[in-house]
Scaffold this active site. Sequence first.
Site, PDB file in Angstrom:
ATOM      1  N   ASN A  10       0.861  -1.179   0.000  1.00 28.59           N
ATOM      2  CA  ASN A  10       0.000   0.000   0.000  1.00 28.59           C
ATOM      3  C   ASN A  10       0.901   1.234   0.000  1.00 28.59           C
ATOM      4  OD1 ASN A  10      -1.783   2.067   0.535  1.00 28.59           O
ATOM      5  ND2 ASN A  10      -2.330   1.379   2.608  1.00 28.59           N
ATOM      6  N   LYS A  12       0.089   4.268  -0.235  1.00 23.18           N
ATOM      7  CA  LYS A  12      -0.559   5.459   0.348  1.00 23.18           C
ATOM      8  C   LYS A  12      -0.307   6.670  -0.559  1.00 23.18           C
ATOM      9  CE  LYS A  12      -0.275   3.282   4.793  1.00 23.18           C
ATOM     10  NZ  LYS A  12      -0.217   3.394   6.240  1.00 23.18           N
ATOM     11  N   HIS A  98      -9.654   1.244   4.432  1.00 20.78           N
ATOM     12  CA  HIS A  98      -8.400   1.384   5.184  1.00 20.78           C
ATOM     13  C   HIS A  98      -8.634   2.324   6.373  1.00 20.78           C
ATOM     14  CE1 HIS A  98      -4.338   2.545   6.250  1.00 20.78           C
ATOM     15  NE2 HIS A  98      -3.964   1.424   5.686  1.00 20.78           N
ATOM     16  N   GLU A 100      -7.068   4.697   7.563  1.00 19.59           N
ATOM     17  CA  GLU A 100      -6.861   6.131   7.315  1.00 19.59           C
ATOM     18  C   GLU A 100      -8.076   6.740   6.624  1.00 19.59           C
ATOM     19  OE1 GLU A 100      -3.105   5.589   5.336  1.00 19.59           O
ATOM     20  OE2 GLU A 100      -2.250   4.953   7.248  1.00 19.59           O
ATOM     21  N   GLU A 169      -5.719  -4.977  10.259  1.00 16.47           N
ATOM     22  CA  GLU A 169      -4.678  -3.994  10.546  1.00 16.47           C
ATOM     23  C   GLU A 169      -5.024  -3.250  11.830  1.00 16.47           C
ATOM     24  OE1 GLU A 169      -2.539  -2.745   6.696  1.00 16.47           O
ATOM     25  OE2 GLU A 169      -4.335  -1.553   6.815  1.00 16.47           O
ATOM     26  N   GLY A 175       2.167   2.160  10.838  1.00 13.98           N
ATOM     27  CA  GLY A 175       3.129   3.252  10.729  1.00 13.98           C
ATOM     28  C   GLY A 175       3.785   3.634  12.034  1.00 13.98           C
ATOM     29  N   SER A 215       3.147  -2.197  10.393  1.00 14.98           N
ATOM     30  CA  SER A 215       4.592  -2.257  10.632  1.00 14.98           C
ATOM     31  C   SER A 215       5.211  -3.608  10.284  1.00 14.98           C
ATOM     32  CB  SER A 215       4.910  -1.860  12.083  1.00 14.98           C
ATOM     33  OG  SER A 215       4.490  -0.528  12.337  1.00 14.98           O
TER      34      SER A 215
HETATM   35  P1  PGA Z   1       2.629   0.243   7.690  1.00 14.30           P
HETATM   36  O1  PGA Z   1       1.199   0.466   7.018  1.00 14.30           O
HETATM   37  O2  PGA Z   1       3.200  -1.040   7.135  1.00 14.30           O
HETATM   38  O3  PGA Z   1       3.445   1.442   7.297  1.00 14.30           O
HETATM   39  O4  PGA Z   1       2.415   0.147   9.169  1.00 14.30           O
HETATM   40  C1  PGA Z   1       0.316  -0.607   6.785  1.00 14.30           C
HETATM   41  C2  PGA Z   1      -0.971  -0.086   6.169  1.00 14.30           C
HETATM   42  O5  PGA Z   1      -1.468   0.973   6.605  1.00 14.30           O
HETATM   43  O6  PGA Z   1      -1.545  -0.701   5.250  1.00 14.30           O
END
Ligand code: PGA
Length: 252
Positions: A10, A12, A98, A100, A169, A175, A215
Amino acid sequence: MSRKKIAAGNWKMHKTFQEGQGLAQEIRTMANTEVMNGATILIFPPYIHLQSLVRQMEGSDIGVGAQNIHDKEQGAYTGEVSASMLTSIGVRYTLVGHSERRQYYNETNESCAAKISIALKHGIIPVYCIGETLAERESQAHFKIVEQQLSALSGLSREQLANCIIAYEPVWAIGTGVTASAEQANEMHAHIRSVLSGMFDEASAEGISILYGGSVKPDNAKSLFSMPDIDGALIGGASLASRDFIDIAKSF
Ligand code: PGA
């Protein structure tokens, strides 16, 4: 679709057009020349990359997906992109819900249900993202929250569910550098299967691919992937570096 090993990146809101082409080319070359253990590789770049990356990945097994999809067929929805626009350029996957998007764009389980439905109608595989916040985990509400999020799938037939992928997730792990332990993640994945078994049947629950996200890095991927209910990963930060992304995909 039966259960597969999947490494999904992803991106983003990262990578200019040129940077994206470079990253995708590196991923394709590495996946083509290294021993890959049969993992399916998917990348989810921002919209502006989709058309060129679908072409760039032609002839490879790497799938390209959108990060979001609109829940209406067409109309006066400035700034949005529809399912038929995505399929018209060969996109076959989309992320839905997601965290976010739930946090910054008010996506709800109801709007996610509508997005999943339109994606499936157009032959697009939705990767439905679910997961609890830190406060929800600390108050022991994590199982309940995930159950509520899974209700977005309740209107689907078994055949439609078989064309979905789930990504668990936990928001506190995205993140942050904090990963759920392999045991914590597997516990939730097993719970998701048991909820789906109740909503559909056991075979449907056993057949669906459930990815872990939050992460994931080359040094923790192996222990996550060794768990029986973890079928792969949705990778944010580490998917922006081809070496790390491919090393994760090789960790099955
Ligand atoms: P990350 O993000 O691996 O940077 O923690 C995962 C995601 O939001 O899909």
